[in-house]
Scaffold this active site. Structure first.
Site, PDB file in Angstrom:
ATOM      1  N   HIS A 124       5.200  -3.548  13.590  1.00 39.20           N
ATOM      2  CA  HIS A 124       6.054  -4.465  12.417  1.00 39.20           C
ATOM      3  C   HIS A 124       7.286  -3.690  12.282  1.00 39.20           C
ATOM      4  O   HIS A 124       7.438  -2.334  12.533  1.00 39.20           O
ATOM      5  CB  HIS A 124       5.337  -4.292  11.119  1.00 39.20           C
ATOM      6  N   ASP A 201      -0.292   2.966  11.439  1.00 33.90           N
ATOM      7  CA  ASP A 201      -0.136   2.063  10.399  1.00 33.90           C
ATOM      8  C   ASP A 201      -1.474   1.394  10.157  1.00 33.90           C
ATOM      9  O   ASP A 201      -1.724   0.360  11.214  1.00 33.90           O
ATOM     10  CB  ASP A 201       1.171   1.143  11.041  1.00 33.90           C
ATOM     11  N   GLN A 204      -3.216  -3.394   8.482  1.00 30.63           N
ATOM     12  CA  GLN A 204      -3.955  -4.502   8.976  1.00 30.63           C
ATOM     13  C   GLN A 204      -5.439  -4.049   9.420  1.00 30.63           C
ATOM     14  O   GLN A 204      -6.329  -4.889   9.576  1.00 30.63           O
ATOM     15  CB  GLN A 204      -3.505  -5.439  10.073  1.00 30.63           C
ATOM     16  N   LYS A 227      -3.040  -6.062   0.620  1.00 33.22           N
ATOM     17  CA  LYS A 227      -3.567  -6.751   1.812  1.00 33.22           C
ATOM     18  C   LYS A 227      -5.285  -6.409   1.718  1.00 33.22           C
ATOM     19  O   LYS A 227      -5.712  -7.143   2.672  1.00 33.22           O
ATOM     20  CB  LYS A 227      -2.932  -6.201   3.135  1.00 33.22           C
ATOM     21  N   CYS A 367       7.768 -10.495  11.261  1.00 33.13           N
ATOM     22  CA  CYS A 367       8.509  -8.917  11.107  1.00 33.13           C
ATOM     23  C   CYS A 367       7.881  -8.137  12.517  1.00 33.13           C
ATOM     24  O   CYS A 367       7.995  -7.014  12.259  1.00 33.13           O
ATOM     25  CB  CYS A 367       7.986  -8.311   9.816  1.00 33.13           C
TER      26      CYS A 367
HETATM   27  N1  7TS Z   1       2.466  -2.832   8.860  1.00 36.23           N
HETATM   28  C1  7TS Z   1       1.810  -3.866   9.342  1.00 36.23           C
HETATM   29  C2  7TS Z   1       1.150  -3.779  10.632  1.00 36.23           C
HETATM   30  C3  7TS Z   1       2.133  -5.052   8.630  1.00 36.23           C
HETATM   31  O1  7TS Z   1       1.222  -6.191   9.029  1.00 36.23           O
HETATM   32  C4  7TS Z   1       2.633  -5.102   7.560  1.00 36.23           C
HETATM   33  C5  7TS Z   1       2.951  -6.319   6.536  1.00 36.23           C
HETATM   34  C6  7TS Z   1       3.497  -4.254   7.081  1.00 36.23           C
HETATM   35  C7  7TS Z   1       3.346  -2.754   7.947  1.00 36.23           C
HETATM   36  C8  7TS Z   1       4.330  -3.852   5.961  1.00 36.23           C
HETATM   37  O2  7TS Z   1       3.396  -3.919   4.741  1.00 36.23           O
HETATM   38  P1  7TS Z   1       4.134  -3.907   3.152  1.00 36.23           P
HETATM   39  O3  7TS Z   1       3.038  -4.276   2.171  1.00 36.23           O
HETATM   40  O4  7TS Z   1       4.860  -2.775   3.155  1.00 36.23           O
HETATM   41  O5  7TS Z   1       5.034  -5.356   3.275  1.00 36.23           O
HETATM   42  N2  7TS Z   1       2.674  -7.654   7.604  1.00 36.23           N
HETATM   43  C9  7TS Z   1       2.866  -8.822   6.806  1.00 36.23           C
HETATM   44  C10 7TS Z   1       2.693  -9.948   7.739  1.00 36.23           C
HETATM   45  O6  7TS Z   1       2.262  -9.789   8.915  1.00 36.23           O
HETATM   46  N3  7TS Z   1       3.196 -11.061   6.990  1.00 36.23           N
HETATM   47  O7  7TS Z   1       3.739 -10.645   5.954  1.00 36.23           O
HETATM   48  C11 7TS Z   1       3.815  -9.320   5.873  1.00 36.23           C
END
Ligand code: 7TS
Length: 416
Positions: A124, A201, A204, A227, A367
């Site tokens: 990401h 990371d 997910q 999430k 992203c």
């Molecule tokens: N890493 C992964 C693997 C992610 O899927 C996401 C967010 C992030 C980092 C960032 O997370 P945040 O909470 O800091 O925003 N992924 C997604 C997505 O797949 N669609 O919207 C956000």
């Protein structure tokens, strides 16, 4: 079959009762953010209606109660991920901020020209850009582990690119696009053999499968509450206490200090050294309710349910003419995410038609622009599942895709 009682779970989520464009809401955008059960909403209301106060400073009952509940959540997070103690848990705003924290507080202190940071081709942007800026600032360079045509990491690259110059390996445990589950335990072991640290990371993975951070062997693990049924505005950084102690502060100001003069300052103990200013108290306290909810369901059951859904989703989507599915073919090798395209229909058009059917999916680059380049697409559609999704809801997805196919497919030219 799944051990989860989906109808009972659905009753806990008030938003699932609503309609979208006159159809029942089918929420398949869980990789972006998940819906919240009543227990989490109640916990937020309870905080603001009964014990709202700033923490770690007041000598009054509300401040003590708020502090106790905030710190109890830290312990709940530690228990949920198998961390040895609560002081290994730093609260941030989200996964992105947790990674930036590591890049600044660990990276700037430890990287030199010639050092290497190893990422994967499915990261990401939040696990790319902080390292890119860190590399530019320190003279280090990025190396990228490639993937095969099923979106699995190339084991040759893992052996080849993690070497004596490697100082950090930063890899996602589960891809938010391909769904691929990566062998992060083995990668961490290789990184450690080379004297490098490993960041996982887990944005997910921790919401969707059992994860024990000590078994992972990772030095840094990052994820977001929103999430996993929790509120927005709460992220987690896990790291062993001695590593946190060696790191410089990230954000500075109130709360994170021990003593301040105009000449110099000293730092609070970890983890508070990394929590400058008034934190997101209400949301952290409510996060505890989502951890309880998931623990009651059992993460093994959550994972099994998603394998069931992905198995059926992949089978049904692949029966639709013109659909291409990305990522591993075996549902056991992937999380509850299915990215796909329908011929050359733009995913935004597909998502618009699905929205008219009440089905919420995400369309775009997710992203992960470098990954889109590797897949040779500009964008994909993506359905992503969670504990309240049912097999019946897949009917609406399939019907919506078929409707889009009828709408956008060029009519076969007729002979004059
Ligand atoms: N890493 C992964 C693997 C992610 O899927 C996401 C967010 C992030 C980092 C960032 O997370 P945040 O909470 O800091 O925003 N992924 C997604 C997505 O797949 N669609 O919207 C956000």
């Amino acid at each position: 079959m799944t051990a989860l009682d989906i109808q009972r779970i659905r009753a806990d989520f008030p938003i699932l009762k609503r309609e979208v464009h006159g159809r029942p809401l089918v929420y398949f955008d869980n990789a972006a953010t998940t819906q919240k059960p009543q227990a989490v909403i109640d916990a937020l209301v309870e905080y603001y209606s009964t014990y709202n106060a700033n923490i770690h400073r007041g000598i009054h009952a509300l401040a003590e109660e708020a502090t106790a509940r905030y710190e109890a959540t830290r312990q709940s997070v530690a228990d949920f991920i198998g961390a040895p103690s609560a002081d290994c848990i730093v609260f941030t705003r989200n996964t992105t901020e947790s990674i930036n924290l590591v890049a600044h507080a660990w990276g700037r202190k430890n990287l030199q020209p010639g050092d290497e940071i190893v990422l994967s081709a499915m990261e990401h942007h939040s696990d790319i850009v902080p390292w890119q800026l860190l590399a530019q600032a320190t003279g280090a360079r990025l190396r990228v582990l490639g993937i095969d045509d099923e979106g699995r990491l190339l084991s040759d690259d893992i052996e080849r690119l993690i070497g004596e110059k490697t100082k950090l390996v930063a890899v996602t445990q589960m891809s938010n696009v391909l769904g691929t589950i990566n062998p992060v335990e083995q990668i961490a072991e290789l990184a450690h053999q080379q004297g490098a640290l490993m960041l996982v990371d887990a944005a997910q993975s921790i919401p969707h499968m059992p994860v024990d951070v000590q078994a992972l062997g990772a030095d840094f693990v990052v994820f977001s509450a929103h999430k996993m049924l929790g509120p927005t505005g709460v992220g987690v950084l896990y790291a062993p206490r001695d590593l946190l102690e060696e790191m410089d502060p990230f954000l500075t100001g109130g709360e994170m200090i021990r003593r301040v003069t105009y000449e110099d300052s000293s730092w609070n103990d970890v983890p508070w050294k990394f929590e400058a200013g008034t934190p997101n108290i209400g949301d952290v306290c409510a996060f505890s309710a989502s951890l309880d909810y998931l623990s009651d369901l059992g993460m093994e059951n959550v994972r099994a349910h998603e394998i069931d859904l992905v198995t059926v989703a992949m089978r049904r989507l692949s029966q639709i003419e013109g659909v291409t599915i990305y990522g591993p073919r075996n549902p056991e090798d992937r999380g509850g995410v299915v990215a796909f395209n329908l011929d050359d229909v733009h995913p935004h058009d597909l998502a618009t038609v699905l929205d008219q059917h009440g089905v919420a999916i995400r369309a775009g680059h997710h992203c992960a622009q470098p990954l889109m380049g590797r897949l040779d697409v500009v964008a994909t559609a993506r359905a992503s599942f969670y504990v309240y999704n049912s097999e019946e809801e897949l009917d609406a997805l399939v019907e919506g895709i078929e409707a889009a196919a009828r709408l956008f497919r060029a009519p076969v030219p007729t002979r004059a």
